[in-house]
Motif scaffolding. Structure first.
Motif, PDB file in Angstrom:
ATOM      1  N   GLY A   1      35.401  39.352  43.261  1.00 33.69           N
ATOM      2  CA  GLY A   1      34.002  39.012  43.041  1.00 33.69           C
ATOM      3  C   GLY A   1      33.350  39.875  41.970  1.00 33.69           C
ATOM      4  N   ALA A   2      33.672  41.165  41.963  1.00 36.66           N
ATOM      5  CA  ALA A   2      33.111  42.054  40.946  1.00 36.66           C
ATOM      6  C   ALA A   2      33.591  41.683  39.548  1.00 36.66           C
ATOM      7  N   ALA A   3      34.883  41.374  39.429  1.00 34.90           N
ATOM      8  CA  ALA A   3      35.421  40.969  38.121  1.00 34.90           C
ATOM      9  C   ALA A   3      34.788  39.663  37.665  1.00 34.90           C
ATOM     10  N   LEU A   4      34.648  38.717  38.592  1.00 40.27           N
ATOM     11  CA  LEU A   4      34.044  37.428  38.256  1.00 40.27           C
ATOM     12  C   LEU A   4      32.592  37.600  37.813  1.00 40.27           C
ATOM     13  N   ALA A   5      31.829  38.395  38.551  1.00 42.01           N
ATOM     14  CA  ALA A   5      30.414  38.611  38.193  1.00 42.01           C
ATOM     15  C   ALA A   5      30.286  39.269  36.834  1.00 42.01           C
ATOM     16  N   GLY A   6      31.145  40.255  36.572  1.00 39.19           N
ATOM     17  CA  GLY A   6      31.085  40.952  35.295  1.00 39.19           C
ATOM     18  C   GLY A   6      31.382  40.044  34.116  1.00 39.19           C
ATOM     19  N   LEU A   7      32.411  39.214  34.258  1.00 37.59           N
ATOM     20  CA  LEU A   7      32.794  38.323  33.174  1.00 37.59           C
ATOM     21  C   LEU A   7      31.796  37.187  33.009  1.00 37.59           C
ATOM     22  N   ALA A   8      31.356  36.620  34.134  1.00 35.32           N
ATOM     23  CA  ALA A   8      30.369  35.532  34.056  1.00 35.32           C
ATOM     24  C   ALA A   8      29.077  36.029  33.407  1.00 35.32           C
ATOM     25  N   GLY A   9      28.719  37.285  33.700  1.00 35.12           N
ATOM     26  CA  GLY A   9      27.509  37.846  33.107  1.00 35.12           C
ATOM     27  C   GLY A   9      27.643  38.139  31.631  1.00 35.12           C
ATOM     28  N   SER A  10      28.871  38.162  31.121  1.00 32.22           N
ATOM     29  CA  SER A  10      29.105  38.421  29.708  1.00 32.22           C
ATOM     30  C   SER A  10      29.225  37.153  28.877  1.00 32.22           C
ATOM     31  N   MET A  11      29.185  36.012  29.554  1.00 34.95           N
ATOM     32  CA  MET A  11      29.307  34.742  28.853  1.00 34.95           C
ATOM     33  C   MET A  11      28.024  34.474  28.054  1.00 34.95           C
ATOM     34  N   PRO A  12      28.161  33.869  26.855  1.00 34.49           N
ATOM     35  CA  PRO A  12      26.968  33.579  26.051  1.00 34.49           C
ATOM     36  C   PRO A  12      26.088  32.528  26.717  1.00 34.49           C
TER      37      PRO A  12
ATOM     38  N   LYS B   1      39.024  35.738  29.218  1.00 32.61           N
ATOM     39  CA  LYS B   1      39.301  36.533  30.420  1.00 32.61           C
ATOM     40  C   LYS B   1      38.976  35.734  31.680  1.00 32.61           C
ATOM     41  N   LEU B   2      37.874  35.005  31.646  1.00 32.95           N
ATOM     42  CA  LEU B   2      37.516  34.163  32.781  1.00 32.95           C
ATOM     43  C   LEU B   2      38.591  33.116  33.048  1.00 32.95           C
ATOM     44  N   ALA B   3      39.133  32.559  31.981  1.00 29.92           N
ATOM     45  CA  ALA B   3      40.179  31.543  32.134  1.00 29.92           C
ATOM     46  C   ALA B   3      41.418  32.127  32.814  1.00 29.92           C
ATOM     47  N   PHE B   4      41.772  33.362  32.475  1.00 29.32           N
ATOM     48  CA  PHE B   4      42.884  34.026  33.154  1.00 29.32           C
ATOM     49  C   PHE B   4      42.539  34.224  34.633  1.00 29.32           C
ATOM     50  N   LEU B   5      41.352  34.762  34.906  1.00 29.40           N
ATOM     51  CA  LEU B   5      40.965  35.082  36.275  1.00 29.40           C
ATOM     52  C   LEU B   5      40.891  33.836  37.152  1.00 29.40           C
ATOM     53  N   LEU B   6      40.450  32.723  36.577  1.00 30.94           N
ATOM     54  CA  LEU B   6      40.195  31.509  37.352  1.00 30.94           C
ATOM     55  C   LEU B   6      41.322  30.488  37.267  1.00 30.94           C
TER      56      LEU B   6
ATOM     57  N   LEU C   1      43.797  38.726  39.566  1.00 34.10           N
ATOM     58  CA  LEU C   1      43.474  39.967  38.859  1.00 34.10           C
ATOM     59  C   LEU C   1      44.695  40.528  38.140  1.00 34.10           C
ATOM     60  N   THR C   2      45.869  40.342  38.737  1.00 36.73           N
ATOM     61  CA  THR C   2      47.106  40.774  38.074  1.00 36.73           C
ATOM     62  C   THR C   2      47.344  39.968  36.802  1.00 36.73           C
ATOM     63  N   VAL C   3      47.170  38.672  36.890  1.00 34.65           N
ATOM     64  CA  VAL C   3      47.363  37.806  35.716  1.00 34.65           C
ATOM     65  C   VAL C   3      46.377  38.179  34.617  1.00 34.65           C
ATOM     66  N   LEU C   4      45.134  38.454  34.994  1.00 35.35           N
ATOM     67  CA  LEU C   4      44.145  38.891  34.000  1.00 35.35           C
ATOM     68  C   LEU C   4      44.568  40.200  33.345  1.00 35.35           C
ATOM     69  N   ALA C   5      45.035  41.153  34.147  1.00 34.78           N
ATOM     70  CA  ALA C   5      45.454  42.452  33.594  1.00 34.78           C
ATOM     71  C   ALA C   5      46.631  42.284  32.640  1.00 34.78           C
ATOM     72  N   ILE C   6      47.569  41.429  32.994  1.00 36.68           N
ATOM     73  CA  ILE C   6      48.707  41.171  32.105  1.00 36.68           C
ATOM     74  C   ILE C   6      48.220  40.526  30.811  1.00 36.68           C
ATOM     75  N   GLY C   7      47.339  39.536  30.943  1.00 34.12           N
ATOM     76  CA  GLY C   7      46.819  38.860  29.756  1.00 34.12           C
ATOM     77  C   GLY C   7      46.123  39.806  28.808  1.00 34.12           C
ATOM     78  N   GLU C   8      45.321  40.712  29.350  1.00 31.86           N
ATOM     79  CA  GLU C   8      44.617  41.676  28.506  1.00 31.86           C
ATOM     80  C   GLU C   8      45.590  42.634  27.834  1.00 31.86           C
ATOM     81  N   ALA C   9      46.592  43.085  28.586  1.00 28.97           N
ATOM     82  CA  ALA C   9      47.540  44.068  28.044  1.00 28.97           C
ATOM     83  C   ALA C   9      48.435  43.468  26.964  1.00 28.97           C
TER      84      ALA C   9
END
Length: 214
Positions: free
Chosen positions: A203-214, A83-88, A64-72
């Motif tokens: 898990g919440a971050a993963l569900a949110g991002l996975a649900g946003s995938m096309p 974002k999923l790639a950062f998280l995973l 989650l830290t790596v994802l936050a850095i990537g977004e910022a």
């Protein structure tokens, strides 16, 4: 008459919390649930499990830290897939093996471990709709964010000094001055979370991002 030995089957089964079973030597995207990955990430520790805090730092919180850095630090907004790639980025360490070896140890684990790690990471990517091998343009910012997170963790979680980070650990990245997760989740900067909380947040971050995938 000597007994005939049957050839060994290529298998290394683990039973996951969901009840599914995963063959570490032949993983597929259908062998695990998202919650298995979240719990595995929360129970896999970084820095050899050592911490100046009550809890060790989990791969879930690190991710989650790596994802936050990537977004910022991204020059433009990231897509859900990015974002999923950062998280995973460390997901292979969280399925079945639940082992995050410190970087200098990895070359000594050999080709077999490298292949195992790659197969698990590929299975995770396919499970969530990511390319098996990420584009180079994605890999570089993920690696940069990973190093930036590691530099801060070494000091604020593992207890190394800045000089030791550079001289003993070979970490050249500048450590972050502020914990990027504190504005999101509150709490003390850089304090590792208990496994239950880390699993819920990952898990919440993963569900949110996975649900946003096309």
């Amino acid at each position: 008459m000597p007994s005939i030995q049957k050839p060994l089957t290529k298998r290394a089964w683990v039973r996951l919390p969901s009840g599914r079973r995963l063959n570490l030597l032949d993983p597929t995207p259908f062998d695990f649930e998202a919650d298995d990955l979240a719990l595995g990430a929360a129970r896999t520790v970084r820095w050899g499990g050592h911490s100046v805090w009550e809890w060790p730092l989990s791969v879930a919180q690190h991710s989650l830290t790596v994802l936050a850095i990537g977004e910022a630090e991204a020059p433009r907004p990231l897509t859900a897939a990015q974002k999923l790639a950062f998280l995973l980025h460390d997901a292979s360490e969280c399925l079945g093996v639940c082992f995050d070896p410190i970087s200098p140890l990895k070359p000594f684990l050999g080709e077999g471990y490298r292949q195992l790690d790659q197969a698990l990471q590929t299975a995770v990517h396919r499970r969530f709709g990511l390319p098996a091998d990420l584009p180079p343009a994605w890999k570089k910012p993920i690696k940069t964010a990973d190093k930036r997170a590691a530099a801060a963790e070494a000091i604020f979680v593992a207890g190394w000094s800045l000089a030791e980070c550079r001289e003993a650990l070979g970490i050249r990245a500048a450590p972050l001055s502020a914990d990027p997760l504190t504005p999101i989740y509150g709490g003390l900067p850089w304090e590792p979370w208990p496994a239950r909380i880390a699993a819920e947040r990952f898990g919440a971050a993963l569900a949110g991002l996975a649900g946003s995938m096309p």
